[in-house]
Write an enzyme that holds these catalytic residues in place. Sequence first.
Site, PDB file in Angstrom:
ATOM      1  CG  HIS A 196      -2.160   0.819   1.053  1.00  0.00           C
ATOM      2  ND1 HIS A 196      -2.234   1.906   0.216  1.00  0.00           N
ATOM      3  CD2 HIS A 196      -3.396   0.697   1.600  1.00  0.00           C
ATOM      4  CE1 HIS A 196      -3.447   2.427   0.273  1.00  0.00           C
ATOM      5  NE2 HIS A 196      -4.173   1.718   1.092  1.00  0.00           N
ATOM      6  CE1 TYR A 241      -9.071   7.398   6.868  1.00  0.00           C
ATOM      7  CE2 TYR A 241      -9.792   5.775   5.259  1.00  0.00           C
ATOM      8  CZ  TYR A 241      -8.907   6.737   5.653  1.00  0.00           C
ATOM      9  OH  TYR A 241      -7.851   7.065   4.849  1.00  0.00           O
ATOM     10  CB  THR A 251      -6.474   9.071   0.602  1.00  0.00           C
ATOM     11  OG1 THR A 251      -5.531   8.868   1.659  1.00  0.00           O
ATOM     12  CG2 THR A 251      -6.276   8.026  -0.477  1.00  0.00           C
TER      13      THR A 251
END
Length: 697
Positions: A473, A589, A602
């Site tokens: 990630h 979230y 993000t």
Amino acid sequence: MAEAHQAVAFQFTVTPEGIDLQLSHNVLKEIYLSGIRAWKKKCNRIKNNFMTGVYPASPSSWLFVVLTVVGTMYTRVDPSMGMIAKLREHLPLRRCMSHHGQNIVSALLFATGLWLALIFVMRQILKTLLSYHGWMFEEHGKQSTTTKIWFTLVKIFSGRKPMLYSFQTSLPRLPVPAVKDTLLRFLESVRPLKNEDDFRRTKALAKDFEINLAPRLQWYLVLKSWWASNYVSDWWEEYVYLQGREPIMVNSNYYAMDFLYVTPTTSQAARAGNLVHALLLYRRRLTREEIQPITLPGFPIPVCSAQWERMFNTTRLPGEETDHLQHLLDSKHIVVYHKGRYFKVWLYQGGRLLNPRELQKQFQYILDDSSSPQLGEKYLAAMTAGNRIPWAKARKAYFCTGKNKNSLDSVEKAAFFVTLDDAKPELFVNNQVKSLDEYAKSLLHGKCYDRWFDKSFTFIVFANGKVGLNAEHSWADAPIIGHLWEYALATDSFQLGYKDDGNCKGDPAPNVLQPQRMQWDIPNECQEIIMNSLKVAQKLADDVDFYAFPFTQFGKGMIKKCRTSPDAFIQIALQLANYRDKGSFCLTYESSMTRLFREGRTETVRSCTAETCNFVTALENKKFSKEECLNLFRIAAKNHQHISRLAMSGCGVDRHLFCLYVVSKYLGVNSPFLQEVKDVMSIGIFSASMWCPSTWE
């Protein structure tokens, strides 16, 4: 050992008659072709950098400006208003040139300067245009005249035929929101989650923070926003991802699935051959910057392309305090894992990329290999699935010399990692939930030792031809991998295809190098560390409850017919489901992109709003009419769209508070308010990994 002999370019032996020198012409030819390929890549990179550097202009526009300036000189019109004459007087070699030559050189210099100035002006105009986000807040289908004019200007100044990175220098920087606005939005987001006393206390802490400490912290953030390309992204990558000491498997890595109902071939080697070739075709397009910049659907608005850069040839290297990303400009091989063995597969032959049939032959060779794993080899990748510190220490102690270093270098410098899995995930019609659960869990963590979780992505091919990806990630977010995966699946099915017998199309060359079995020498002490990491990873994997199922009753098309945002619909449905399950609300979230800005990643959408809570409680109360509940739903959906747009336009809450917290730690000051923010965030749905203390301190 044929491949080992082929890998030697020359041999010599000393005899009584002298030195006997034997040259391998095939290998020398490969060395020559590799050099040619490397120089072609360098030339392409230089050309692409130049084309991107002058965008939205082009080399032909420079020629047009030059011809225009020189042409006007012959009409006795001076477009430079005397600047060409000034340049002529200061030419360093003017005595060596004729008067006419001096005029031409001066005109060329002026035209080039004018051209560069025009490029700068066009970029600044485009950057200013892209900084406008008013269009985002207008009602769908009802664009104002201002927005229509703005769209037209964006199209005009966006140039023609952009390359992947053409818009990077024209994208605006992420703005630093005002502290007052961020605190107000934060308080609004936690209001439905706190009782009166707790909320009054939090509000007092926020007010004290705003007056006393926030101005000092905010000054540093504003300074960074002027200096850095993005005031959030580097700290986000470092502190949220790379400094995390917990396992990245499950906690950070994510996965991508194959088509659910279609499998083009059941041949494992053939599917691997086609898709690896498709992935390499994508890499070639990426290297040449032939991928078109992504724009918002229905709008000519470009988004940041920076995350594409580290898609291939990238590995997350473990460290005792923090990890770091290793990215190479190129890699000529991949590493394949099958039944506990590691193989190195070369991707080029004769200066060209191996075709799918040749790759299939390579993978079939690995599948047919019946050799046993070496000591410690089978479970080696479990270290990438466990805690980061033991992996970092073991890497430093046991993988810095000899066979282990060479083999680990091969893994970490590979284009990507491939796993030929012996499982056969199926989508059973009579039990779709169970089969999808097993398929998804396999892609998420596998057996905890058969994916190299540190690679930018691991490509997984199952024994029945199903495929998937597991992606690390830190280097990029899911939409980037999604773009790659859509291209690969489409190329596999609609461009490359298969023969009637399920094999790849084409014929293999007879002299392709066979896969090279990688060698390891792992001592008993290291094997103990590997098994300890495996136990940690297996405990984590066993703790994952995963439920996936295909939902076919309706989709976003029906939701849009109800004149409702599909995203808002799903988020409100999640709040309703959680309330019915838990009987209460909690901080939630939802990720939103900030790639409208340079190097943006993000932002958090805090989807548990007061408006959503009002709708859920009204629906569960049974005392409100359908019309009243529907009205509350529309209010909640409209508000959710509004906060999502604020997040996209750089006015979110979490990243700003995160950076304020980082600055406070650098300055060595403690803030009770920021501490409470961190504590609250660590217990929300989907948000624990983002704000957990281990990644912040």
